[in-house]
Enzyme design. Structure first.
Site, PDB file in Angstrom:
ATOM      1  N   ARG A 105      19.105 -18.945  12.238  1.00 43.92           N
ATOM      2  CA  ARG A 105      20.130 -19.077  11.204  1.00 43.92           C
ATOM      3  C   ARG A 105      21.089 -17.891  11.199  1.00 43.92           C
ATOM      4  O   ARG A 105      22.168 -17.967  10.647  1.00 43.92           O
ATOM      5  CB  ARG A 105      19.529 -19.311   9.835  1.00 43.92           C
ATOM      6  N   ARG A 149      17.711 -22.230   3.070  1.00 46.73           N
ATOM      7  CA  ARG A 149      18.589 -21.108   3.472  1.00 46.73           C
ATOM      8  C   ARG A 149      20.057 -21.510   3.239  1.00 46.73           C
ATOM      9  O   ARG A 149      20.784 -21.814   4.168  1.00 46.73           O
ATOM     10  CB  ARG A 149      18.337 -20.738   4.933  1.00 46.73           C
ATOM     11  N   LYS A 199      16.708  -5.602  15.071  1.00 49.35           N
ATOM     12  CA  LYS A 199      17.187  -6.971  15.364  1.00 49.35           C
ATOM     13  C   LYS A 199      18.283  -7.365  14.362  1.00 49.35           C
ATOM     14  O   LYS A 199      19.344  -7.877  14.745  1.00 49.35           O
ATOM     15  CB  LYS A 199      16.021  -7.939  15.239  1.00 49.35           C
ATOM     16  N   ASN A 200      18.041  -7.087  13.084  1.00 48.03           N
ATOM     17  CA  ASN A 200      18.953  -7.582  12.050  1.00 48.03           C
ATOM     18  C   ASN A 200      20.219  -6.746  11.893  1.00 48.03           C
ATOM     19  O   ASN A 200      21.091  -7.104  11.109  1.00 48.03           O
ATOM     20  CB  ASN A 200      18.222  -7.706  10.709  1.00 48.03           C
ATOM     21  N   CYS A 250      14.245 -23.307   6.936  1.00 50.76           N
ATOM     22  CA  CYS A 250      13.238 -22.776   7.869  1.00 50.76           C
ATOM     23  C   CYS A 250      11.942 -22.580   7.081  1.00 50.76           C
ATOM     24  O   CYS A 250      11.858 -22.889   5.896  1.00 50.76           O
ATOM     25  CB  CYS A 250      13.714 -21.472   8.481  1.00 50.76           C
ATOM     26  N   ARG A 300      10.260 -13.540  18.233  1.00 46.74           N
ATOM     27  CA  ARG A 300      11.651 -13.562  17.747  1.00 46.74           C
ATOM     28  C   ARG A 300      12.061 -12.186  17.243  1.00 46.74           C
ATOM     29  O   ARG A 300      13.229 -11.832  17.279  1.00 46.74           O
ATOM     30  CB  ARG A 300      11.801 -14.578  16.605  1.00 46.74           C
ATOM     31  N   ASP A 359      10.928  -8.723   4.013  1.00 48.84           N
ATOM     32  CA  ASP A 359      10.445  -8.852   5.393  1.00 48.84           C
ATOM     33  C   ASP A 359       9.166  -8.072   5.639  1.00 48.84           C
ATOM     34  O   ASP A 359       8.594  -8.168   6.731  1.00 48.84           O
ATOM     35  CB  ASP A 359      11.528  -8.389   6.375  1.00 48.84           C
TER      36      ASP A 359
HETATM   37  C1  EPZ Z   1      18.663 -11.641   6.100  1.00 44.75           C
HETATM   38  O1  EPZ Z   1      18.655 -13.051   5.991  1.00 44.75           O
HETATM   39  C2  EPZ Z   1      17.655 -11.295   7.182  1.00 44.75           C
HETATM   40  N1  EPZ Z   1      18.088 -11.893   8.445  1.00 44.75           N
HETATM   41  C3  EPZ Z   1      16.278 -11.813   6.788  1.00 44.75           C
HETATM   42  O2  EPZ Z   1      15.357 -11.391   7.791  1.00 44.75           O
HETATM   43  C4  EPZ Z   1      15.884 -11.176   5.465  1.00 44.75           C
HETATM   44  O3  EPZ Z   1      14.634 -11.709   5.055  1.00 44.75           O
HETATM   45  C5  EPZ Z   1      16.952 -11.472   4.405  1.00 44.75           C
HETATM   46  O4  EPZ Z   1      18.243 -11.033   4.870  1.00 44.75           O
HETATM   47  C6  EPZ Z   1      16.674 -10.775   3.090  1.00 44.75           C
HETATM   48  O5  EPZ Z   1      16.604  -9.395   3.294  1.00 44.75           O
HETATM   49  C7  EPZ Z   1      19.081 -11.289   9.146  1.00 44.75           C
HETATM   50  O6  EPZ Z   1      19.631 -10.288   8.742  1.00 44.75           O
HETATM   51  C8  EPZ Z   1      19.444 -11.919  10.448  1.00 44.75           C
HETATM   52  P1  EPZ Z   1      20.099 -13.461   2.360  1.00 44.75           P
HETATM   53  P2  EPZ Z   1      19.796 -13.779   5.123  1.00 44.75           P
HETATM   54  O7  EPZ Z   1      21.381 -14.178   2.541  1.00 44.75           O
HETATM   55  O8  EPZ Z   1      21.049 -13.043   5.181  1.00 44.75           O
HETATM   56  C9  EPZ Z   1      19.940 -16.705  -1.054  1.00 44.75           C
HETATM   57  C10 EPZ Z   1      13.672 -11.638   9.377  1.00 44.75           C
HETATM   58  O9  EPZ Z   1      12.484 -11.779   9.131  1.00 44.75           O
HETATM   59  N2  EPZ Z   1      21.275 -17.103  -0.584  1.00 44.75           N
HETATM   60  O10 EPZ Z   1      20.116 -12.015   2.027  1.00 44.75           O
HETATM   61  O11 EPZ Z   1      19.790 -15.212   5.511  1.00 44.75           O
HETATM   62  C11 EPZ Z   1      18.854 -16.969  -0.024  1.00 44.75           C
HETATM   63  O12 EPZ Z   1      18.384 -18.299  -0.110  1.00 44.75           O
HETATM   64  C12 EPZ Z   1      14.702 -12.388   8.584  1.00 44.75           C
HETATM   65  O13 EPZ Z   1      14.147 -10.824  10.208  1.00 44.75           O
HETATM   66  C13 EPZ Z   1      22.014 -18.015  -1.334  1.00 44.75           C
HETATM   67  O14 EPZ Z   1      21.564 -18.487  -2.372  1.00 44.75           O
HETATM   68  O15 EPZ Z   1      19.206 -13.663   3.655  1.00 44.75           O
HETATM   69  C14 EPZ Z   1      17.804 -15.965  -0.421  1.00 44.75           C
HETATM   70  O16 EPZ Z   1      17.039 -16.502  -1.467  1.00 44.75           O
HETATM   71  C15 EPZ Z   1      14.066 -13.486   7.757  1.00 44.75           C
HETATM   72  N3  EPZ Z   1      23.240 -18.390  -0.893  1.00 44.75           N
HETATM   73  C16 EPZ Z   1      18.617 -14.774  -0.921  1.00 44.75           C
HETATM   74  O17 EPZ Z   1      19.909 -15.291  -1.241  1.00 44.75           O
HETATM   75  C17 EPZ Z   1      23.787 -17.870   0.261  1.00 44.75           C
HETATM   76  O18 EPZ Z   1      24.930 -18.228   0.615  1.00 44.75           O
HETATM   77  C18 EPZ Z   1      18.791 -13.655   0.096  1.00 44.75           C
HETATM   78  O19 EPZ Z   1      19.222 -14.254   1.281  1.00 44.75           O
HETATM   79  C19 EPZ Z   1      23.032 -16.944   1.014  1.00 44.75           C
HETATM   80  C20 EPZ Z   1      21.779 -16.574   0.568  1.00 44.75           C
END
Ligand code: EPZ
Length: 422
Positions: free
Chosen positions: A94, A123, A22-23, A118, A401, A309
């Site tokens: 998101r 996020r 999915k991701n 969420c 999802r 995850d």
């Molecule tokens: C991706 O989300 C995945 N989703 C998530 O999977 C996964 O948990 C996550 O990466 C971490 O591996 C998709 O790929 C669609 P991040 P993403 O930006 O990109 C912080 C699932 O279950 N951050 O890597 O949104 C954030 O708050 C989903 O399939 C900032 O601070 O995650 C988090 O603490 C859930 N500023 C950390 O970084 C930003 O601009 C990692 O988030 C962006 C993120």
């Protein structure tokens, strides 16, 4: 609204296949905005999030069709003024934020709703906006929307690390913008997840010039045009890991096809540490558990660390391990919505900030529980498979999802699980 009813106590045995990731599929679908020709994708799973991304892309003028054999064809319009990603779609998923970079890069303008938070926590998208601004985009926040514009992006060097390390969709967004920027872009502290690598592979197939794929330092030489392409999405390592954990938790013997060893090495290392027998050949991993697992400390980290995850699903197994485990969540510190629900099933878990202490018990007892987010739902299914008696998990739309009919795969392994209308 559907619910899942699980009768625990059965050892899972047999062979299943993980579906497409999915991701990986979500950002790759967004990349179709960049293509001046059709994109054909294979192994795109039929999930709620994929249908939401499809709806979002259609709102943006992209034609998305599924052929009878399941292939997905995406065609981006030559010209359109449909550059607005609405809140009503963005608030449900998101990952829709991944259209921002392609819209600014290809069309020169974008109005993308801020995704909001969420169940797993706040996020933010500050890193996405920082990266786009570095490439020369004018970015403003207006009435809950990110309004971005730029005639032509220019290359830039940037550090994309945040307080929790690299950002997966942040890296993906900036990568999809940089490929059409004029000049060279360097992204430091880029995410190295397999899904980011798969997106980079697609962009290179479309004519992009990207170096350092899979490393935390990506170098992009911008080009003027990108073509369509054909691609088979990588298997879903999180679904594969969830199925392996279900096999291990039920003292079963489960073989998962589409489980790539390099993508799951952190998980299999922990499984071996707690006494689970793990074998692998090609893209197949087999787990066998003959006795109660041992306890272990697990900390989630960006890839190649233990995936956030799989944190909830791992915790479900540790609730019946022999000893005390500590699970520390370094990516989403609030990602513990499953803790209270596992507690209702008899798990002995104590939250301590961004960590939880798990006192392993001999078993769990079935109960009525509620899913709160995608991976917490999977953890409750695993707990239900282990618990004595019946567990009813409500709000399984969260599960849908990210898992395509998970109950069918588990039934094929001998689980007593069925979906009911609530
Ligand atoms: C991706 O989300 C995945 N989703 C998530 O999977 C996964 O948990 C996550 O990466 C971490 O591996 C998709 O790929 C669609 P991040 P993403 O930006 O990109 C912080 C699932 O279950 N951050 O890597 O949104 C954030 O708050 C989903 O399939 C900032 O601070 O995650 C988090 O603490 C859930 N500023 C950390 O970084 C930003 O601009 C990692 O988030 C962006 C993120």
């Amino acid at each position: 609204m559907d619910a899942m009813v699980v009768t625990g106590g059965r050892r899972l045995k047999g062979r299943v296949r993980a579906g497409g990731a999915k991701n990986a599929a979500l950002p790759i679908m967004a990349a179709s905005i960049l293509a001046e020709g059709p994109m054909r994708l294979k192994d795109v799973p039929d999930l709620a999030d994929i249908r939401t991304m499809t709806r979002l892309l259609k709102t943006l003028g992209v034609r998305v069709e599924r052929e009878p054999d399941g292939d997905m064809i995406l065609r981006s319009p030559r010209r359109t003024t449909r550059n607005r990603a609405p809140y009503k779609i963005m608030r449900t998923m998101r990952a829709g934020i991944c259209v921002l970079g392609p819209l600014v890069a290809r069309r020169g303008k974008a109005e993308v709703s801020l995704p909001g938070g969420c169940a797993i926590g706040d996020r933010p998208v500050d890193l996405h906006l920082k990266g786009l601004a570095a490439l020369g985009a004018r970015i403003r926040i207006r009435h809950g929307y990110i309004v971005g514009g730029c005639r032509r992006l220019h290359g830039a060097e940037m550090y994309l690390g945040g307080p929790f390390g690299s950002s997966v969709t942040g890296t993906e967004n900036i990568l999809m913008a940089a490929v059409l920027a004029k000049g060279t872009t360097v992204i430091d502290c880029a995410a190295c997840e397999p899904e980011v690598r798969d997106l980079a592979r697609v962009l290179v197939k479309m004519g992009a010039q990207i170096y350092g794929v899979g490393s935390p330092r990506l170098v992009v030489e911008g080009v003027d045009h990108l073509t369509g392409c054909e691609h088979t999405v990588i298997p879903d390592r999180i679904e594969a890991g969830t199925l392996l954990l279900a096999g291990a938790a039920t003292h079963g013997d489960v073989t998962v096809e589409g489980a790539r060893w390099d993508d799951l090495f952190a998980l299999v290392s922990v499984l071996r540490e707690i006494g689970i027998e793990v074998q692998h050949f090609d893209d197949t991993i087999r787990v066998r558990a003959s006795r109660r697992p041992k306890s272990v400390d697990v900390t989630t980290l960006p890839f190649p660390g233990f995936p956030t995850d799989l944190q909830a699903q791992m915790m479900a197994l540790l609730t019946v391990a022999d000893g005390i485990s500590v699970v520390t969540e370094k990516i989403f510190p609030d990602r513990f919505m499953h803790v209270a629900e596992l507690g209702r099933m008899g798990a002995e878990i104590r939250k301590e900030g961004n960590a939880v202490v798990v006192h392993g018990t001999r078993t769990l007892s079935g109960a009525e529980v509620m899913a709160s987010d995608l991976r917490a739902s999977a953890a409750l299914v695993i707990a239900g498979l282990v618990a004595g008696g019946k567990t009813t998990i409500s709000r399984v739309y969260h599960l849908d999802r990210g898992y395509q009919r998970l109950e069918r795969k588990l039934r094929r392994l001998g689980a007593a699980i069925r979906r009911v209308k609530q």
